[in-house]
Design an enzyme around this catalytic site. Structure first.
Site, PDB file in Angstrom:
ATOM      1  N   GLY A  77       0.801  -1.223   0.000  1.00 41.32           N
ATOM      2  CA  GLY A  77       0.000   0.000   0.000  1.00 41.32           C
ATOM      3  C   GLY A  77       0.830   1.267   0.000  1.00 41.32           C
ATOM      4  O   GLY A  77       1.648   1.473   0.870  1.00 41.32           O
ATOM      5  N   SER A  78       0.629   2.141  -0.977  1.00 42.12           N
ATOM      6  CA  SER A  78       1.516   3.293  -1.107  1.00 42.12           C
ATOM      7  C   SER A  78       1.021   4.249  -2.188  1.00 42.12           C
ATOM      8  O   SER A  78      -0.120   4.180  -2.608  1.00 42.12           O
ATOM      9  CB  SER A  78       2.924   2.807  -1.432  1.00 42.12           C
ATOM     10  OG  SER A  78       2.881   1.812  -2.442  1.00 42.12           O
TER      11      SER A  78
END
Length: 232
Positions: free
Chosen positions: A189-190
């Site tokens: 997640g980013s």
């Protein structure tokens, strides 16, 4: 099941993921000895881990002047912002496209343009939700500047998110990269920001889904107006 159907569901996995999938698989074996429901839960997490590190083949447009999406995900911002100092792109606001990657997106990052990597700069930071605008300022990040053959520079910023705890960069300064070539990965997640030359018209809009290595963000040689999205 035909080979083509198998290839729809079974994607190649990036080598960065083998260690994590192995750990998940080992935990799953132990979990089945404890209880079947727990084992099945861990098996689902193992499949998710494999899916997270998938590295599918992409067909990248090769026309000169195109800037291609470096990440899968959804466009969260299209605006102008002062680029991080690590990019060495000056202190004036530049067109920026921010792509938010959730934990179900492919997280392999690809070069948006062909050229030479002229600057890489890493900065420690916080781990706010990557969809927030302040994440580009406060979060841990890795900046990569690519200079094209004509001297045009494009900046990419890998930004860690709320869950992400490791930014990986595969290239070094001086490396020649092709458009669509894998240059990094962010775990779990980013977000990835792209800084474009001044006056560049972006061809994507907030809410649009990106495919790394395939979706066109901008055309540096074209004269199209910036795109605007419309609700249904």
């Amino acid at each position: 099941m035909s080979v083509s159907m198998l290839s729809t569901f079974l994607k190649p996995m990036h080598p960065e993921g083998w260690r994590f999938v192995g750990i998940f698989a080992a935990v799953t074996l132990v979990a089945f000895f404890i209880s079947d429901p727990l084992g099945w839960l861990c098996l689902g997490l193992t499949v998710w881990c494999y899916y997270f590190f998938r590295d599918p083949v992409r067909v990248t447009p090769q026309r000169k002047g195109l800037v291609i999406a470096p990440a899968d995900g959804v466009v969260s911002l299209v605006d102008h912002a002062v680029p991080p100092p690590e990019l060495e792109l000056g202190s004036e606001p530049l067109p920026r496209v921010a792509i938010f990657m959730n934990v179900f997106n492919c997280h392999v990052n690809r070069a948006p343009v062909p050229g030479r990597v002229v600057k890489i700069g890493y900065r420690k930071g916080k781990f706010f939700n990557a969809s927030l605008d302040k994440a580009s300022v406060d979060n841990e990040r890795n900046c990569v500047t690519i200079e094209m053959e004509d001297g045009t520079r494009i900046g990419t910023v890998q930004i860690a998110g709320l869950v992400a705890r490791r930014i990986v960069c595969f290239v070094n300064e001086g490396r020649i990269v092709s458009c669509g070539e894998r240059f990094g990965l962010i775990r779990f997640g980013s977000r990835l920001d792209v800084y474009l030359p001044a006056e560049t018209q972006t061809l994507v809009c907030p809410g649009q889904t990106m495919v790394a290595g395939e979706t066109v963000l901008a055309d540096l040689t074209g004269e199209e107006r910036a795109r605007a999205g419309f609700g249904h």
